[in-house]
Design a protein around this motif. Structure first.
Motif, PDB file in Angstrom:
ATOM      1  N   ALA A   7      -7.788 -42.326 -18.216  1.00 17.73           N
ATOM      2  CA  ALA A   7      -8.997 -41.886 -17.525  1.00 17.73           C
ATOM      3  C   ALA A   7      -9.346 -42.854 -16.402  1.00 17.73           C
ATOM      4  O   ALA A   7      -9.117 -44.039 -16.486  1.00 17.73           O
ATOM      5  N   VAL A   8      -9.943 -42.312 -15.350  1.00 22.03           N
ATOM      6  CA  VAL A   8     -10.344 -43.127 -14.216  1.00 22.03           C
ATOM      7  C   VAL A   8     -11.779 -43.596 -14.369  1.00 22.03           C
ATOM      8  O   VAL A   8     -12.091 -44.756 -14.180  1.00 22.03           O
ATOM      9  N   MET A   9     -12.680 -42.685 -14.713  1.00 24.42           N
ATOM     10  CA  MET A   9     -14.097 -43.005 -14.728  1.00 24.42           C
ATOM     11  C   MET A   9     -14.645 -43.308 -16.121  1.00 24.42           C
ATOM     12  O   MET A   9     -15.708 -43.847 -16.264  1.00 24.42           O
ATOM     13  N   ALA A  10     -13.953 -42.878 -17.146  1.00 27.59           N
ATOM     14  CA  ALA A  10     -14.454 -43.089 -18.493  1.00 27.59           C
ATOM     15  C   ALA A  10     -13.291 -43.027 -19.465  1.00 27.59           C
ATOM     16  O   ALA A  10     -12.229 -42.524 -19.138  1.00 27.59           O
ATOM     17  N   GLU A  11     -13.519 -43.552 -20.658  1.00 23.03           N
ATOM     18  CA  GLU A  11     -12.484 -43.448 -21.675  1.00 23.03           C
ATOM     19  C   GLU A  11     -12.336 -41.993 -22.081  1.00 23.03           C
ATOM     20  O   GLU A  11     -13.322 -41.255 -22.155  1.00 23.03           O
ATOM     21  N   GLY A  13     -12.424 -38.632 -23.968  1.00 17.38           N
ATOM     22  CA  GLY A  13     -13.318 -38.221 -25.043  1.00 17.38           C
ATOM     23  C   GLY A  13     -12.654 -37.220 -25.966  1.00 17.38           C
ATOM     24  O   GLY A  13     -11.444 -37.073 -26.000  1.00 17.38           O
ATOM     25  N   ASP A  14     -13.484 -36.499 -26.719  1.00 19.37           N
ATOM     26  CA  ASP A  14     -12.966 -35.594 -27.731  1.00 19.37           C
ATOM     27  C   ASP A  14     -12.093 -34.498 -27.135  1.00 19.37           C
ATOM     28  O   ASP A  14     -11.093 -34.101 -27.720  1.00 19.37           O
ATOM     29  N   LEU A  15     -12.480 -33.967 -25.976  1.00 19.14           N
ATOM     30  CA  LEU A  15     -11.692 -32.883 -25.397  1.00 19.14           C
ATOM     31  C   LEU A  15     -10.293 -33.364 -25.065  1.00 19.14           C
ATOM     32  O   LEU A  15      -9.320 -32.627 -25.232  1.00 19.14           O
ATOM     33  N   ALA A  16     -10.158 -34.585 -24.595  1.00 24.19           N
ATOM     34  CA  ALA A  16      -8.841 -35.096 -24.220  1.00 24.19           C
ATOM     35  C   ALA A  16      -7.989 -35.414 -25.434  1.00 24.19           C
ATOM     36  O   ALA A  16      -6.807 -35.676 -25.311  1.00 24.19           O
ATOM     37  N   ALA A  17      -8.588 -35.392 -26.638  1.00 24.18           N
ATOM     38  CA  ALA A  17      -7.835 -35.723 -27.839  1.00 24.18           C
ATOM     39  C   ALA A  17      -7.374 -34.473 -28.586  1.00 24.18           C
ATOM     40  O   ALA A  17      -6.678 -34.565 -29.575  1.00 24.18           O
ATOM     41  N   ARG A  18      -7.771 -33.281 -28.112  1.00 31.87           N
ATOM     42  CA  ARG A  18      -7.416 -32.048 -28.786  1.00 31.87           C
ATOM     43  C   ARG A  18      -6.005 -31.623 -28.440  1.00 31.87           C
ATOM     44  O   ARG A  18      -5.415 -32.093 -27.484  1.00 31.87           O
ATOM     45  N   GLU A  19      -5.477 -30.692 -29.233  1.00 29.65           N
ATOM     46  CA  GLU A  19      -4.155 -30.163 -28.934  1.00 29.65           C
ATOM     47  C   GLU A  19      -4.225 -29.350 -27.653  1.00 29.65           C
ATOM     48  O   GLU A  19      -5.190 -28.621 -27.410  1.00 29.65           O
ATOM     49  N   PRO A  20      -3.209 -29.404 -26.778  1.00 28.53           N
ATOM     50  CA  PRO A  20      -3.233 -28.669 -25.536  1.00 28.53           C
ATOM     51  C   PRO A  20      -3.211 -27.166 -25.763  1.00 28.53           C
ATOM     52  O   PRO A  20      -2.716 -26.678 -26.764  1.00 28.53           O
ATOM     53  N   GLN A  21      -3.751 -26.435 -24.793  1.00 28.61           N
ATOM     54  CA  GLN A  21      -3.762 -24.979 -24.851  1.00 28.61           C
ATOM     55  C   GLN A  21      -2.377 -24.444 -24.502  1.00 28.61           C
ATOM     56  O   GLN A  21      -1.530 -25.129 -23.963  1.00 28.61           O
ATOM     57  N   ASP A  22      -2.163 -23.150 -24.805  1.00 21.84           N
ATOM     58  CA  ASP A  22      -0.858 -22.542 -24.574  1.00 21.84           C
ATOM     59  C   ASP A  22      -0.535 -22.410 -23.094  1.00 21.84           C
ATOM     60  O   ASP A  22       0.622 -22.449 -22.697  1.00 21.84           O
ATOM     61  N   ALA A  23      -1.570 -22.202 -22.271  1.00 19.84           N
ATOM     62  CA  ALA A  23      -1.333 -21.986 -20.848  1.00 19.84           C
ATOM     63  C   ALA A  23      -0.823 -23.271 -20.191  1.00 19.84           C
ATOM     64  O   ALA A  23      -1.475 -24.305 -20.243  1.00 19.84           O
ATOM     65  N   ALA A 131     -13.465 -32.821 -16.488  1.00 21.59           N
ATOM     66  CA  ALA A 131     -12.104 -33.134 -16.058  1.00 21.59           C
ATOM     67  C   ALA A 131     -12.091 -34.127 -14.907  1.00 21.59           C
ATOM     68  O   ALA A 131     -11.295 -35.076 -14.894  1.00 21.59           O
ATOM     69  N   VAL A 132     -12.968 -33.924 -13.927  1.00 20.50           N
ATOM     70  CA  VAL A 132     -13.015 -34.843 -12.789  1.00 20.50           C
ATOM     71  C   VAL A 132     -13.480 -36.227 -13.250  1.00 20.50           C
ATOM     72  O   VAL A 132     -12.949 -37.249 -12.819  1.00 20.50           O
ATOM     73  N   ALA A 133     -14.480 -36.258 -14.135  1.00 22.01           N
ATOM     74  CA  ALA A 133     -14.978 -37.544 -14.628  1.00 22.01           C
ATOM     75  C   ALA A 133     -13.928 -38.279 -15.442  1.00 22.01           C
ATOM     76  O   ALA A 133     -13.790 -39.500 -15.350  1.00 22.01           O
ATOM     77  N   GLU A 134     -13.162 -37.558 -16.236  1.00 18.88           N
ATOM     78  CA  GLU A 134     -12.161 -38.190 -17.090  1.00 18.88           C
ATOM     79  C   GLU A 134     -10.935 -38.649 -16.301  1.00 18.88           C
ATOM     80  O   GLU A 134     -10.357 -39.687 -16.606  1.00 18.88           O
ATOM     81  N   VAL A 135     -10.534 -37.860 -15.301  1.00 21.13           N
ATOM     82  CA  VAL A 135      -9.250 -38.121 -14.640  1.00 21.13           C
ATOM     83  C   VAL A 135      -9.398 -38.472 -13.163  1.00 21.13           C
ATOM     84  O   VAL A 135      -8.613 -39.231 -12.618  1.00 21.13           O
ATOM     85  N   GLY A 136     -10.397 -37.901 -12.481  1.00 20.33           N
ATOM     86  CA  GLY A 136     -10.617 -38.218 -11.072  1.00 20.33           C
ATOM     87  C   GLY A 136      -9.956 -37.274 -10.090  1.00 20.33           C
ATOM     88  O   GLY A 136     -10.089 -37.439  -8.882  1.00 20.33           O
ATOM     89  N   VAL A 137      -9.243 -36.264 -10.577  1.00 21.21           N
ATOM     90  CA  VAL A 137      -8.496 -35.340  -9.723  1.00 21.21           C
ATOM     91  C   VAL A 137      -9.423 -34.260  -9.157  1.00 21.21           C
ATOM     92  O   VAL A 137     -10.369 -33.816  -9.807  1.00 21.21           O
ATOM     93  N   VAL A 216       1.294 -36.096 -13.381  1.00 24.67           N
ATOM     94  CA  VAL A 216       0.756 -36.076 -14.735  1.00 24.67           C
ATOM     95  C   VAL A 216      -0.771 -36.100 -14.723  1.00 24.67           C
ATOM     96  O   VAL A 216      -1.413 -35.583 -15.643  1.00 24.67           O
ATOM     97  N   ALA A 217      -1.373 -36.677 -13.688  1.00 25.56           N
ATOM     98  CA  ALA A 217      -2.834 -36.680 -13.587  1.00 25.56           C
ATOM     99  C   ALA A 217      -3.353 -35.270 -13.314  1.00 25.56           C
ATOM    100  O   ALA A 217      -4.391 -34.863 -13.843  1.00 25.56           O
ATOM    101  N   LEU A 218      -2.642 -34.498 -12.470  1.00 21.87           N
ATOM    102  CA  LEU A 218      -3.033 -33.119 -12.235  1.00 21.87           C
ATOM    103  C   LEU A 218      -2.944 -32.316 -13.527  1.00 21.87           C
ATOM    104  O   LEU A 218      -3.838 -31.523 -13.857  1.00 21.87           O
ATOM    105  N   GLU A 219      -1.869 -32.525 -14.274  1.00 19.45           N
ATOM    106  CA  GLU A 219      -1.700 -31.809 -15.536  1.00 19.45           C
ATOM    107  C   GLU A 219      -2.810 -32.171 -16.516  1.00 19.45           C
ATOM    108  O   GLU A 219      -3.350 -31.308 -17.211  1.00 19.45           O
ATOM    109  N   GLU A 220      -3.151 -33.446 -16.568  1.00 25.15           N
ATOM    110  CA  GLU A 220      -4.208 -33.903 -17.472  1.00 25.15           C
ATOM    111  C   GLU A 220      -5.551 -33.286 -17.102  1.00 25.15           C
ATOM    112  O   GLU A 220      -6.301 -32.821 -17.970  1.00 25.15           O
ATOM    113  N   ALA A 221      -5.872 -33.267 -15.808  1.00 25.45           N
ATOM    114  CA  ALA A 221      -7.147 -32.705 -15.371  1.00 25.45           C
ATOM    115  C   ALA A 221      -7.221 -31.216 -15.709  1.00 25.45           C
ATOM    116  O   ALA A 221      -8.258 -30.721 -16.185  1.00 25.45           O
TER     117      ALA A 221
END
Length: 231
Positions: A7-11, A13-23, A131-137, A216-221
């Motif tokens: 993360a760029v702006m914050a550690e 959180g819970d959403l980033a720890a969940r299993e990824p969606q199918d899309a 997403a922007v707060a977590e990753v910055g993209v 990978v940052a785009l994918e994460e966001a």
């Protein structure tokens, strides 16, 4: 995506720890002349069900937690971090003053300072904020049912117009487009009728990459945003 980008702006959180969606994110196209002029310019997008509407409680709780983690020192140092700095550099390259038109991560930061918190607004805006707060993209979104073909980046043609605007676009303006028409001026106005509303059934979330922002940052966001949309 494997190997999460920090993360760029914050550690994260819970959403980033969940299993990824199918899309899975899909790569957008970039007009060759743009790719040559701006190495590293890219676009990726993903489609998810739903549009605007009230955010569910897990997303609202995530905003509250993010508000608590985001301190003044983070906002002050934000510009010096790699991803926000990459957008500041790109803004200057395309004629935007980042001190007058803040890049996405800085805009989110300013909104947090102004409101005193990350205030919930609606499902889409809250997903993009997280997403922007977590990753910055840089992220934007369209009504997927109003998009024809794949999304991409190109220059506007002479006398080409953005729907809902009387004044033609200046030739060479960088736009996000589908395979028929421009949908949005890059980091600017969106075409009328192409945005996401409460009636939208499917949302296309797009991430814009520039030199210095890893794929990978785009994918994460996109992953964080789509997870919030589907929460």
């Amino acid at each position: 995506p494997a190997g999460r980008y920090g993360a760029v702006m914050a550690e994260p959180g819970d959403l980033a720890a969940r299993e990824p969606q199918d899309a899975a994110p899909e790569a957008g196209w970039v007009e060759p002349v743009l790719a040559q002029e701006f190495p590293g310019l890219s676009l990726a997008f993903v489609e998810v069900q739903g549009g605007r509407g009230r955010s569910p409680e897990p997303v609202r709780e995530q905003l509250r937690e993010l508000s608590d983690r985001f301190a003044g020192a983070q906002a002050i140092n934000l510009r010096q971090q790699p991803i926000p700095w990459a957008y500041r550099v790109f803004f200057r390259h395309i004629g935007l003053d980042p001190d007058r038109t803040p890049p996405p991560a800085e805009e989110v930061s300013l909104n947090r300072m102004r409101d005193g918190r990350f205030a919930p607004r609606n499902r889409l805006d809250d997903a993009l904020t997280l997403a922007v707060a977590e990753v910055g993209v840089a992220l934007t979104a369209f009504d997927a049912d109003r998009v024809e073909g794949r999304l991409g980046l190109r220059q506007a043609d002479e006398k080409e117009q953005l729907e809902g605007r009387i004044t033609p676009l200046e030739a060479g303006t960088i736009v996000i487009a589908d395979e028929r028409r421009p949908l949005e001026i890059l980091f600017g106005a969106k075409a009328e009728g192409r945005g996401v509303t409460r009636k939208t059934g499917r949302t296309a979330i797009a991430a814009v990459g520039v030199r210095g922002v890893p794929d990978v940052a785009l994918e994460e966001a996109l992953w964080v945003a789509s997870s919030a949309m589907l929460a």
